[in-house]
Design a protein around this motif. Sequence first.
Motif, PDB file in Angstrom:
ATOM      1  N   ASN A   5      11.168  14.853  -9.583  1.00  0.00           N
ATOM      2  CA  ASN A   5      12.138  15.885  -9.956  1.00  0.00           C
ATOM      3  C   ASN A   5      13.129  16.133  -8.805  1.00  0.00           C
ATOM      4  OD1 ASN A   5      13.270  17.713 -11.765  1.00  0.00           O
ATOM      5  ND2 ASN A   5      12.009  19.420 -11.053  1.00  0.00           N
ATOM      6  N   ASN A   6      13.557  15.012  -8.197  1.00  0.00           N
ATOM      7  CA  ASN A   6      14.537  15.014  -7.091  1.00  0.00           C
ATOM      8  C   ASN A   6      14.027  15.699  -5.825  1.00  0.00           C
ATOM      9  OD1 ASN A   6      16.594  13.612  -8.500  1.00  0.00           O
ATOM     10  ND2 ASN A   6      17.176  15.517  -9.553  1.00  0.00           N
ATOM     11  N   GLN A   7      12.720  15.840  -5.699  1.00  0.00           N
ATOM     12  CA  GLN A   7      12.142  16.414  -4.485  1.00  0.00           C
ATOM     13  C   GLN A   7      11.243  15.390  -3.810  1.00  0.00           C
ATOM     14  OE1 GLN A   7      10.823  20.531  -4.456  1.00  0.00           O
ATOM     15  NE2 GLN A   7      11.295  20.696  -6.635  1.00  0.00           N
ATOM     16  N   PRO A   8      11.296  15.294  -2.468  1.00  0.00           N
ATOM     17  CA  PRO A   8      10.501  14.284  -1.749  1.00  0.00           C
ATOM     18  C   PRO A   8       9.023  14.668  -1.700  1.00  0.00           C
ATOM     19  CG  PRO A   8      11.676  15.678  -0.208  1.00  0.00           C
ATOM     20  CD  PRO A   8      12.144  16.089  -1.561  1.00  0.00           C
ATOM     21  N   PHE A   9       8.171  13.678  -1.961  1.00  0.00           N
ATOM     22  CA  PHE A   9       6.717  13.852  -1.872  1.00  0.00           C
ATOM     23  C   PHE A   9       6.145  12.700  -1.050  1.00  0.00           C
ATOM     24  CE2 PHE A   9       7.360  16.852  -5.203  1.00  0.00           C
ATOM     25  CZ  PHE A   9       6.209  17.633  -5.307  1.00  0.00           C
ATOM     26  N   ARG A  10       5.128  12.996  -0.270  1.00  0.00           N
ATOM     27  CA  ARG A  10       4.435  11.977   0.517  1.00  0.00           C
ATOM     28  C   ARG A  10       3.173  11.554  -0.235  1.00  0.00           C
ATOM     29  NH1 ARG A  10       0.525  12.754   4.490  1.00  0.00           N
ATOM     30  NH2 ARG A  10       0.992  14.995   4.397  1.00  0.00           N
ATOM     31  N   VAL A  11       3.004  10.249  -0.419  1.00  0.00           N
ATOM     32  CA  VAL A  11       1.815   9.715  -1.098  1.00  0.00           C
ATOM     33  C   VAL A  11       0.654   9.736  -0.114  1.00  0.00           C
ATOM     34  CG1 VAL A  11       0.777   7.746  -2.273  1.00  0.00           C
ATOM     35  CG2 VAL A  11       3.207   8.243  -2.600  1.00  0.00           C
ATOM     36  N   ILE A  12      -0.407  10.481  -0.448  1.00  0.00           N
ATOM     37  CA  ILE A  12      -1.560  10.583   0.449  1.00  0.00           C
ATOM     38  C   ILE A  12      -2.775   9.826  -0.078  1.00  0.00           C
ATOM     39  CG2 ILE A  12      -0.830  12.815   1.378  1.00  0.00           C
ATOM     40  CD1 ILE A  12      -2.975  14.091  -0.485  1.00  0.00           C
ATOM     41  N   GLY A  13      -2.709   9.352  -1.314  1.00  0.00           N
ATOM     42  CA  GLY A  13      -3.868   8.656  -1.871  1.00  0.00           C
ATOM     43  C   GLY A  13      -3.521   7.775  -3.051  1.00  0.00           C
ATOM     44  N   LEU A  14      -4.311   6.711  -3.210  1.00  0.00           N
ATOM     45  CA  LEU A  14      -4.191   5.802  -4.352  1.00  0.00           C
ATOM     46  C   LEU A  14      -5.525   5.803  -5.085  1.00  0.00           C
ATOM     47  CD1 LEU A  14      -2.683   3.585  -5.967  1.00  0.00           C
ATOM     48  CD2 LEU A  14      -3.626   1.925  -4.344  1.00  0.00           C
ATOM     49  N   LEU A  15      -5.503   6.132  -6.384  1.00  0.00           N
ATOM     50  CA  LEU A  15      -6.731   6.243  -7.173  1.00  0.00           C
ATOM     51  C   LEU A  15      -7.296   4.874  -7.536  1.00  0.00           C
ATOM     52  CD1 LEU A  15      -5.634   9.050  -9.667  1.00  0.00           C
ATOM     53  CD2 LEU A  15      -7.208   9.318  -7.736  1.00  0.00           C
ATOM     54  N   GLU A  16      -8.607   4.826  -7.670  1.00  0.00           N
ATOM     55  CA  GLU A  16      -9.252   3.638  -8.233  1.00  0.00           C
ATOM     56  C   GLU A  16      -8.830   3.505  -9.691  1.00  0.00           C
ATOM     57  OE1 GLU A  16     -11.203   1.329  -7.091  1.00  0.00           O
ATOM     58  OE2 GLU A  16     -12.066   2.054  -5.210  1.00  0.00           O
ATOM     59  N   SER A  17      -8.663   2.272 -10.136  1.00  0.00           N
ATOM     60  CA  SER A  17      -8.236   2.039 -11.514  1.00  0.00           C
ATOM     61  C   SER A  17      -9.336   2.416 -12.498  1.00  0.00           C
ATOM     62  CB  SER A  17      -7.857   0.569 -11.709  1.00  0.00           C
ATOM     63  OG  SER A  17      -7.526   0.322 -13.058  1.00  0.00           O
ATOM     64  N   LYS A  18      -8.948   3.126 -13.572  1.00  0.00           N
ATOM     65  CA  LYS A  18      -9.881   3.490 -14.643  1.00  0.00           C
ATOM     66  C   LYS A  18      -9.556   2.769 -15.944  1.00  0.00           C
ATOM     67  CE  LYS A  18     -11.874   7.398 -14.920  1.00  0.00           C
ATOM     68  NZ  LYS A  18     -12.247   8.816 -15.172  1.00  0.00           N
ATOM     69  N   GLY A  19      -8.406   2.077 -15.982  1.00  0.00           N
ATOM     70  CA  GLY A  19      -8.028   1.319 -17.179  1.00  0.00           C
ATOM     71  C   GLY A  19      -7.633   2.216 -18.331  1.00  0.00           C
ATOM     72  N   GLN A  20      -7.642   1.637 -19.518  1.00  0.00           N
ATOM     73  CA  GLN A  20      -7.250   2.388 -20.702  1.00  0.00           C
ATOM     74  C   GLN A  20      -8.420   3.210 -21.220  1.00  0.00           C
ATOM     75  OE1 GLN A  20      -5.534  -0.158 -23.686  1.00  0.00           O
ATOM     76  NE2 GLN A  20      -3.506   0.036 -22.806  1.00  0.00           N
ATOM     77  N   SER A  21      -8.092   4.353 -21.799  1.00  0.00           N
ATOM     78  CA  SER A  21      -9.106   5.152 -22.467  1.00  0.00           C
ATOM     79  C   SER A  21      -9.424   4.518 -23.811  1.00  0.00           C
ATOM     80  CB  SER A  21      -8.609   6.588 -22.679  1.00  0.00           C
ATOM     81  OG  SER A  21      -7.565   6.604 -23.641  1.00  0.00           O
ATOM     82  N   SER A  22     -10.457   5.031 -24.483  1.00  0.00           N
ATOM     83  CA  SER A  22     -10.834   4.490 -25.794  1.00  0.00           C
ATOM     84  C   SER A  22      -9.740   4.688 -26.834  1.00  0.00           C
ATOM     85  CB  SER A  22     -12.129   5.146 -26.274  1.00  0.00           C
ATOM     86  OG  SER A  22     -11.967   6.550 -26.355  1.00  0.00           O
ATOM     87  N   ASN A  78       0.856  -1.178   0.000  1.00  0.00           N
ATOM     88  CA  ASN A  78       0.000   0.000   0.000  1.00  0.00           C
ATOM     89  C   ASN A  78       0.897   1.236   0.000  1.00  0.00           C
ATOM     90  OD1 ASN A  78      -1.842   2.036   0.361  1.00  0.00           O
ATOM     91  ND2 ASN A  78      -2.823   1.130   2.154  1.00  0.00           N
ATOM     92  N   PRO A  79       0.815   2.085  -1.028  1.00  0.00           N
ATOM     93  CA  PRO A  79       1.748   3.224  -1.131  1.00  0.00           C
ATOM     94  C   PRO A  79       1.409   4.402  -0.223  1.00  0.00           C
ATOM     95  CG  PRO A  79       0.239   3.252  -2.971  1.00  0.00           C
ATOM     96  CD  PRO A  79      -0.101   2.023  -2.194  1.00  0.00           C
ATOM     97  N   VAL A  80       0.194   4.413   0.337  1.00  0.00           N
ATOM     98  CA  VAL A  80      -0.235   5.561   1.129  1.00  0.00           C
ATOM     99  C   VAL A  80       0.671   5.725   2.356  1.00  0.00           C
ATOM    100  CG1 VAL A  80      -2.117   6.592   2.460  1.00  0.00           C
ATOM    101  CG2 VAL A  80      -2.615   5.339   0.358  1.00  0.00           C
ATOM    102  N   GLY A  81       1.184   6.951   2.520  1.00  0.00           N
ATOM    103  CA  GLY A  81       2.091   7.245   3.624  1.00  0.00           C
ATOM    104  C   GLY A  81       3.558   7.093   3.260  1.00  0.00           C
ATOM    105  N   LYS A  82       3.841   6.475   2.112  1.00  0.00           N
ATOM    106  CA  LYS A  82       5.225   6.270   1.670  1.00  0.00           C
ATOM    107  C   LYS A  82       5.750   7.518   0.962  1.00  0.00           C
ATOM    108  CE  LYS A  82       5.065   1.946   2.997  1.00  0.00           C
ATOM    109  NZ  LYS A  82       4.850   0.867   2.048  1.00  0.00           N
ATOM    110  N   LYS A  83       7.073   7.556   0.792  1.00  0.00           N
ATOM    111  CA  LYS A  83       7.726   8.695   0.149  1.00  0.00           C
ATOM    112  C   LYS A  83       8.166   8.333  -1.270  1.00  0.00           C
ATOM    113  CE  LYS A  83       7.678  11.692   3.553  1.00  0.00           C
ATOM    114  NZ  LYS A  83       8.885  12.192   4.213  1.00  0.00           N
ATOM    115  N   ILE A  84       8.015   9.284  -2.175  1.00  0.00           N
ATOM    116  CA  ILE A  84       8.548   9.163  -3.529  1.00  0.00           C
ATOM    117  C   ILE A  84       9.295  10.457  -3.847  1.00  0.00           C
ATOM    118  CG2 ILE A  84       6.741   7.607  -4.367  1.00  0.00           C
ATOM    119  CD1 ILE A  84       5.365  10.021  -5.655  1.00  0.00           C
ATOM    120  N   ARG A  85      10.103  10.399  -4.898  1.00  0.00           N
ATOM    121  CA  ARG A  85      10.823  11.608  -5.322  1.00  0.00           C
ATOM    122  C   ARG A  85      10.349  11.994  -6.720  1.00  0.00           C
ATOM    123  NH1 ARG A  85      14.784  13.023  -1.958  1.00  0.00           N
ATOM    124  NH2 ARG A  85      15.705  14.454  -3.470  1.00  0.00           N
TER     125      ARG A  85
END
Length: 405
Positions: free
Chosen positions: A179-196, A170-177
Amino acid sequence: MLFKECFLMAFTALYANKLRSLLTMLGIIIGVGAVIAMVSVGMGVRSNVQESIASLGSNMLIVSPGSSNRSGPRGAAGSKTTLKYEDAQAIESKVRNIDYVSPNASGNYQIVNGNQNWNTSVQGVTPGYMDIKSLSVQSGSFITQEQMNKRERVAVIGTTVAENLFGSENPVGKKIRVNNQPFRVIGLLESKGQSSMGQDQDDVVIIPLTTAQERVLGITYVNSISIQVSNAKYMDQVQEDVEILLRQRHKIVGGKEDDFHVRNLTSLMETMTQTTTMITLLLGSVAGISLVVGGIGIMNIMMVSVTERTREIGIRKALGATFNNIMMQFLIESVVIGVIGGIIGIFLGCGISSIIAKVGGFNTVITWAPIAVSFSFSVGIGLLFGILPARKAARLDPIEALRYE
């Protein structure tokens, strides 16, 4: 009883010349199959276009920088900087009959989590973006106005990004970078799949617009402004109000070219639907020509059949068969060819549609309308093009027919 007897005789005559009967049906089979396949392709294209536009949101207006009438070479992406975040705020506060407004600034960046990395689209948006795009969060939360105001380094990620950076975690609460800047993941979106159009809608990282502008992209403008109108009947009025407001804000006097343009997606969908409908009708009409060719084939073979069976017709007339009896027998033969050819053509058309969908990689839409119409045409053509041979057979003089060698 007479009709049943004529029907059985028609089947007997066709079965006695199986190869010739099949070749006669071939034109009808190809015609019906072509109509169904072409119409299903056309309707599939229309469905894809509608889904693609609908995926942008309902009752949508999109404001983009630059004039829609500008001639000469176009600038690179991001080279037009006439729209500001303040423009979106003014639209939201001053234009009536609007539900949500979301300015957008975006770019592609390498997203890093430990030793895992993934290149994706980074979208800087406002909280209203979630409602405009009909997004849902399966865990965590979406961006808030407070996070926008504080320019916080928070992110909401799509499932494709989550799978490539975090696997099954679960990525929520984890850190990602980003453009070399730290960001905290606050949400995971529901999957929408491919567009038409085949675009992965889950391959995205969403961050606050203010954060994107100042901490990631280093810009003061926005790439576009999405506006969701409260009701479709207000679309034209809201578009006009937005254009007037932006001309005032950008100090564009009468006669000068606008430095922005507003796209009405409802009007665009109507135009595209009309265009694809015309294309579908054109494809169906062109394919329908082969049905007429098939009808001519039926008439030719039936004329040959009348000549071959001249003595048979003479004997039947000598035994009391009337003009109508002979007409009925040959018309039934002609219609049976159309019916059987139509049934085989339906299966052929549905099969071709499925193959086109798999090979071409886009949807085809098979409905009962083209099936019913093409089958009706195959029966009607069998009847219509069988009249001339049937009349020729029915008008034969029995004495001359019996003398025919």
